[in-house]
Design a protein around this motif. Structure first.
Motif, PDB file in Angstrom:
ATOM      1  N   UNK A 534     -20.015  16.215  11.327  1.00 53.69           N
ATOM      2  CA  UNK A 534     -21.379  16.033  11.827  1.00 53.69           C
ATOM      3  C   UNK A 534     -21.685  16.975  12.978  1.00 53.69           C
ATOM      4  N   UNK A 535     -22.969  17.369  13.064  1.00 52.03           N
ATOM      5  CA  UNK A 535     -23.458  18.109  14.235  1.00 52.03           C
ATOM      6  C   UNK A 535     -24.417  17.154  14.921  1.00 52.03           C
ATOM      7  N   UNK A 536     -24.032  16.673  16.103  1.00 50.28           N
ATOM      8  CA  UNK A 536     -24.838  15.644  16.766  1.00 50.28           C
ATOM      9  C   UNK A 536     -24.894  14.418  15.887  1.00 50.28           C
ATOM     10  N   UNK A 537     -26.114  13.980  15.479  1.00 54.50           N
ATOM     11  CA  UNK A 537     -26.229  12.784  14.638  1.00 54.50           C
ATOM     12  C   UNK A 537     -26.367  13.111  13.165  1.00 54.50           C
ATOM     13  N   UNK A 538     -26.323  14.428  12.808  1.00 53.74           N
ATOM     14  CA  UNK A 538     -26.573  14.811  11.409  1.00 53.74           C
ATOM     15  C   UNK A 538     -25.255  15.106  10.686  1.00 53.74           C
ATOM     16  N   UNK A 539     -25.019  14.341   9.609  1.00 53.48           N
ATOM     17  CA  UNK A 539     -23.794  14.545   8.829  1.00 53.48           C
ATOM     18  C   UNK A 539     -24.013  15.715   7.874  1.00 53.48           C
ATOM     19  N   UNK A 540     -23.080  16.694   7.886  1.00 49.96           N
ATOM     20  CA  UNK A 540     -23.271  17.883   7.039  1.00 49.96           C
ATOM     21  C   UNK A 540     -22.245  17.981   5.901  1.00 49.96           C
ATOM     22  N   UNK A 541     -21.171  17.178   5.976  1.00 46.65           N
ATOM     23  CA  UNK A 541     -20.186  17.190   4.886  1.00 46.65           C
ATOM     24  C   UNK A 541     -19.480  15.839   4.869  1.00 46.65           C
ATOM     25  N   UNK A 542     -19.052  15.428   3.659  1.00 44.60           N
ATOM     26  CA  UNK A 542     -18.378  14.126   3.583  1.00 44.60           C
ATOM     27  C   UNK A 542     -17.363  14.111   2.453  1.00 44.60           C
ATOM     28  N   UNK A 543     -16.258  13.449   2.702  1.00 44.70           N
ATOM     29  CA  UNK A 543     -15.255  13.189   1.669  1.00 44.70           C
ATOM     30  C   UNK A 543     -14.876  11.715   1.800  1.00 44.70           C
ATOM     31  N   UNK A 544     -14.443  11.091   0.688  1.00 42.50           N
ATOM     32  CA  UNK A 544     -14.065   9.678   0.750  1.00 42.50           C
ATOM     33  C   UNK A 544     -12.636   9.501   0.271  1.00 42.50           C
ATOM     34  N   UNK A 545     -11.862   8.783   1.072  1.00 43.48           N
ATOM     35  CA  UNK A 545     -10.500   8.443   0.637  1.00 43.48           C
ATOM     36  C   UNK A 545     -10.624   7.116  -0.098  1.00 43.48           C
ATOM     37  N   UNK A 546     -10.341   7.111  -1.394  1.00 41.82           N
ATOM     38  CA  UNK A 546     -10.574   5.891  -2.174  1.00 41.82           C
ATOM     39  C   UNK A 546      -9.571   4.796  -1.782  1.00 41.82           C
ATOM     40  N   UNK A 547      -9.999   3.558  -1.993  1.00 42.65           N
ATOM     41  CA  UNK A 547      -9.195   2.405  -1.575  1.00 42.65           C
ATOM     42  C   UNK A 547      -8.050   2.149  -2.552  1.00 42.65           C
ATOM     43  N   UNK A 548      -6.967   1.583  -1.987  1.00 43.75           N
ATOM     44  CA  UNK A 548      -5.887   1.108  -2.869  1.00 43.75           C
ATOM     45  C   UNK A 548      -6.362  -0.233  -3.407  1.00 43.75           C
ATOM     46  N   UNK A 549      -6.061  -0.509  -4.657  1.00 43.76           N
ATOM     47  CA  UNK A 549      -6.606  -1.738  -5.231  1.00 43.76           C
ATOM     48  C   UNK A 549      -5.505  -2.689  -5.635  1.00 43.76           C
ATOM     49  N   UNK A 550      -5.622  -3.911  -5.110  1.00 46.34           N
ATOM     50  CA  UNK A 550      -4.645  -4.929  -5.495  1.00 46.34           C
ATOM     51  C   UNK A 550      -5.178  -5.606  -6.773  1.00 46.34           C
ATOM     52  N   UNK A 551      -4.319  -5.807  -7.726  1.00 47.39           N
ATOM     53  CA  UNK A 551      -4.759  -6.404  -8.991  1.00 47.39           C
ATOM     54  C   UNK A 551      -4.843  -7.920  -8.830  1.00 47.39           C
TER      55      UNK A 551
END
Length: 597
Positions: A534-551
């Motif tokens: 982010x630059x100040x309050x503006x997000x310019x790039x994003x990636x997501x780390x996916x969650x581990x899933x319990x069955x």
């Protein structure tokens, strides 16, 4: 020895054109050391210099030579570094001499540092003797290189000496040329003492050793001398010369180069370029001195093990004793703990210091990405602030203007790689100032922002030209620029250790690259983690780390689907709550990998 038989000269050249080898041959030819003590790169006494085959510290040696006219001459030789990061070392050495041997590789010709060092020598009014080295190589083209010296530098090279420093061919001619063409020093031995402090370094047994060039008067042991910059006084314990080992002498007379010891404990107490005179009969006019060296690249050095902080502090203190151009101060990083913010003259200087710390003091270090100094003009009272750590960056609304350092770069490159180099410079926001040709080589002059150069510019330059391009630069000015602070947020929380200052145009590319790198480094949790730039309050790039899933449906055997759905909904709610209150611990190893140069 009478003053008109003294010759003070230095050897200047681009990296690897044969300065240290020529110095070896001159020492050998004048029988300054016995044959059994002779070794290659005799004047390079640091292990790291010998391994890398580069000179880092300028070294002096006094030689005695009986010329063809039958007279004995005293030759004071200073061997200088060739790399752009140590040009400060070169300029100091040249101030102590009256002439220079300009060594040019007969196969490679004039390179960027050849040019830079010639200009330094001309600034000091030197008599320059062109010498073509490596004449025995099959690829040597002396006629082309002579023409290049005349066209690019403007020196008459018709009588340039053709030698081979490796085999010793033409060394006698070099010595004769020095005696004939390098002027004898001017100075009056009857005037009050005036000596220039050329360099100083620390010796465990003798304290600080001071390299001096006597301009006027005589310097003897037992004298009480005064350093004119801070008016401090000291007694001279010993006076000597390097021949090439330390050799004590009765006195140093005007025109001579040698060393003195005064029982001084700290190199930091001395100013390079200072004027030394006697306390009782001081000289009236001090010498002009040198501009102090200004660090241009900054980076954080942190111990990998926090317990080694004191060892690192001590080690940096010891290195500072022998390298006054290196500065450091204590800093704290939320991610890496206590460490030091260090200033260097360039990236090679940074690399050398880091390697010496790891090798000589057995330290395991974490180095943050290099950054440069920015000048901020504040809105309130137009006050100027200097920032070289993005974490100290104030609120954007309080800043009127941000200025960044620009350099003037000279790039010498064979014609066929010119397009790739121009493309690289344009990509780095470069502005072309000039383009000239000498034979099949192009000389490009560019203005470039320093923060675009400190990352990987040199590596990219070498790749684009298959290693044939040479590069030299000097800091030119500070210019206003559209610079922003790029912050990295993990799960909505800013990670100060990863913030950096970049140009607005490059912010998105840089932010995306950092996010992608962190996505692979941060371990997965039971909930999704958002990594944002982010630059100040503006997000310019994003990636997501996916969650581990319990069955959660593992224990349902058949039955109605609504039961499974109920369990999955319950899990979804839990993940949502977790995400609100869960906090992401970024492992040290991930931060280190992201911060790595």
């Amino acid at each position: 020895m009478s003053q008109d038989r003294i010759r003070n000269f230095s050897i200047i050249a681009h990296i690897d054109h044969g300065k240290s080898t020529l110095a070896d041959r001159l020492i050998e030819h004048t029988h300054a050391v016995q044959q059994r003590e002779m070794k290659s790169q005799l004047l390079d006494n640091m292990d790291i210099e010998r391994e890398r085959g580069i000179t880092i510290k300028a070294q002096t040696v006094r030689l005695k030579y009986v010329a063809k006219d039958g007279h004995e001459y005293q030759l004071n030789l200073i061997d200088t570094p060739g790399h752009v990061d140590f040009s400060y070392e070169v300029s100091r050495s040249l101030a102590a001499c009256e002439g220079s041997l300009l060594v040019v590789d007969a196969s490679q010709g004039v390179e960027a540092q050849t040019l830079a060092n010639v200009y330094l020598a001309l600034d000091n009014d030197h008599e320059i003797i062109p010498v073509l080295n490596k004449i025995d190589l099959p690829a040597a083209e002396p006629a082309r290189v002579k023409e290049q010296i005349e066209n690019v530098i403007g020196l008459d090279a018709s009588d340039a000496l053709e030698i081979s420093a490796k085999t010793g061919l033409g060394i006698e001619a070099v010595l004769e040329e020095i005696v004939k063409h390098v002027p004898a020093p001017t100075g009056n031995p009857d005037k009050p003492l005036k000596a220039m402090l050329v360099d100083s370094w620390y010796d465990t047994y003798l304290g600080v050793i001071i390299l001096v060039r006597v301009i006027d008067g005589v310097l003897k042991p037992g004298q009480k001398v005064q350093f004119m910059s801070d008016k401090s006084t000291h007694n001279v314990d010993a006076v000597g010369v390097f021949a090439p080992g330390k050799t004590k002498v009765d006195a140093l007379y005007s025109g001579e180069v040698g060393y003195i010891t005064c029982g001084i404990k700290f190199v930091a107490d001395l100013n390079v370029g200072d004027t030394i005179t006697t306390e009782k009969n001081p000289t009236t006019e001090p010498l002009p001195g040198f501009k102090p060296s200004v660090p241009v690249v900054f980076c954080g050095l942190f111990p990998a093990d926090a317990a080694e902080f004191d060892v690192l502090r001590e080690s940096l203190g010891k290195l500072r004793l022998n390298d006054a151009s290196f500065v450091f101060e204590v800093t704290h990083s939320p991610a890496l703990g206590m460490g030091f913010r260090c200033g260097f003259l360039g990236l090679l200087h940074l690399e050398i210091i880091q390697e010496r710390l790891e090798r000589e003091y057995n330290l395991n270090l974490v180095t943050t990405a290099p950054s440069v100094v920015y000048k901020l003009i504040m809105k309130k009272d137009k006050k100027e602030l200097e920032i070289h750590n993005p974490t100290d960056f104030p609120d954007v609304s309080t800043i009127h203007e941000i200025h960044e350092p620009w350099i003037k770069a000279t790039i010498m490159v064979p014609e066929e790689y010119m397009g790739a180099i121009i493309e690289l410079c344009t990509e780095r926001r470069g502005e072309q100032l000039g383009l000239t040709f000498a034979g099949n080589r192009a000389m490009l002059t560019y203005m470039l922002p320093l923060n675009e150069v400190v990352f990987d510019f040199y590596d990219r330059l070498k790749s684009a030209s298959r290693g044939y391009a040479s590069f030299d630069y000097a800091i030119e000015m500070f210019r206003p620029g559209e610079l922003v602070k790029l912050s990295i947020l993990v799960n909505g929380e800013p990670v100060e250790a990863l913030s950096c200052i970049v140009h607005r145009e490059k912010a998105e590319v840089r932010g995306r690259a950092l996010c992608e790198k962190l996505k692979d480094l941060i371990p997965r949790q039971l909930f999704k983690i958002a990594i944002q730039a982010a630059i100040g309050g503006k997000v310019i790039a994003r990636e997501t780390v996916s969650a581990m899933r319990k069955d959660v449906t593992a224990k349902c055997y058949g039955g109605d689907i609504s039961r499974k759905r109920k369990l999955l909904e319950k899990q979804k709610e839990g993940k949502k709550r977790m995400r609100q209150f869960g906090n992401v611990e970024i492992p040290q190893s991930a931060l280190v990998a992201a911060l790595k140069v």
